[in-house]
Design a protein around this motif. Structure first.
Motif, short mmCIF file in Angstrom:
data_model
loop_
_atom_site.label_atom_id
_atom_site.label_comp_id
_atom_site.label_asym_id
_atom_site.label_seq_id
_atom_site.Cartn_x
_atom_site.Cartn_y
_atom_site.Cartn_z
N LEU A 16 0.80 -1.14 -0.01
CA LEU A 16 -0.29 -0.08 0.04
C LEU A 16 0.77 1.28 0.01
O LEU A 16 1.94 1.49 0.86
CB LEU A 16 -0.85 -0.01 1.23
N ASN A 17 0.56 2.09 -1.05
CA ASN A 17 1.47 3.08 -1.13
C ASN A 17 0.58 4.31 -0.66
O ASN A 17 -0.01 5.07 -1.50
CB ASN A 17 2.06 3.48 -2.28
N VAL A 18 0.60 4.90 0.67
CA VAL A 18 -0.24 5.95 1.06
C VAL A 18 0.52 7.17 1.39
O VAL A 18 1.28 7.00 2.43
CB VAL A 18 -1.26 5.35 2.12
N LEU A 43 -0.47 13.71 -5.31
CA LEU A 43 -0.53 13.29 -6.65
C LEU A 43 0.73 12.25 -7.13
O LEU A 43 0.89 11.24 -7.66
CB LEU A 43 -0.70 14.06 -7.57
N ARG A 44 1.97 12.82 -6.52
CA ARG A 44 3.22 12.29 -6.90
C ARG A 44 4.04 11.67 -5.86
O ARG A 44 5.33 11.09 -6.11
CB ARG A 44 4.05 13.51 -7.70
N HIS A 45 3.90 11.94 -4.46
CA HIS A 45 4.88 11.50 -3.74
C HIS A 45 5.01 10.28 -3.22
O HIS A 45 3.88 9.59 -2.82
CB HIS A 45 4.38 12.43 -2.42
N ARG A 46 6.10 9.75 -3.43
CA ARG A 46 6.26 8.20 -2.87
C ARG A 46 8.02 8.10 -2.28
O ARG A 46 8.71 8.71 -3.07
CB ARG A 46 6.26 7.46 -4.27
N ARG A 47 8.08 7.67 -1.40
CA ARG A 47 9.39 7.61 -0.97
C ARG A 47 10.01 6.44 -1.45
O ARG A 47 9.61 5.37 -1.04
CB ARG A 47 9.43 7.59 0.64
N GLN A 48 11.02 6.26 -1.92
CA GLN A 48 11.92 5.44 -2.52
C GLN A 48 11.15 4.45 -3.31
O GLN A 48 11.55 3.21 -3.59
CB GLN A 48 12.58 4.65 -1.49
N HIS A 49 10.08 4.58 -3.98
CA HIS A 49 9.29 3.70 -4.96
C HIS A 49 9.21 2.55 -4.15
O HIS A 49 9.50 1.39 -4.92
CB HIS A 49 9.88 3.87 -6.27
N PRO A 50 8.43 2.19 -3.20
CA PRO A 50 8.33 0.89 -2.69
C PRO A 50 7.64 -0.07 -3.49
O PRO A 50 7.86 -1.15 -3.39
CB PRO A 50 7.75 1.22 -1.34
#
Length: 60
Positions: A16-18, A43-50
């Motif tokens: 889950l990318n929340v 819309l765009r934030h993801r840490r380290q593209h899990p």
């Protein structure tokens, strides 16, 4: 994180990318300044593209 889960459990079944923030005001009343702060996170934030790292473990 995924490497530790795979060592412990053998696989990763779901990710889950929340990420998100809210201004607390109706959209029609939201200022441009607030939108400039909220939208990049929502819309765009993801840490380290899990999600991408997890998919690599699911590939044969």
């Amino acid at each position: 994180m995924f490497e530790a889960a795979i060592r412990e459990f053998g696989r990763v079944d779901a990710v889950l990318n929340v990420a998100g923030i809210a201004s607390g005001e109706p959209l029609v009343d939201t200022s441009e300044e607030t939108l400039d702060k909220v939208l990049p996170i929502d819309l765009r934030h993801r840490r380290q593209h899990p999600d991408r790292r997890a998919v690599r473990h699911r590939l044969p």
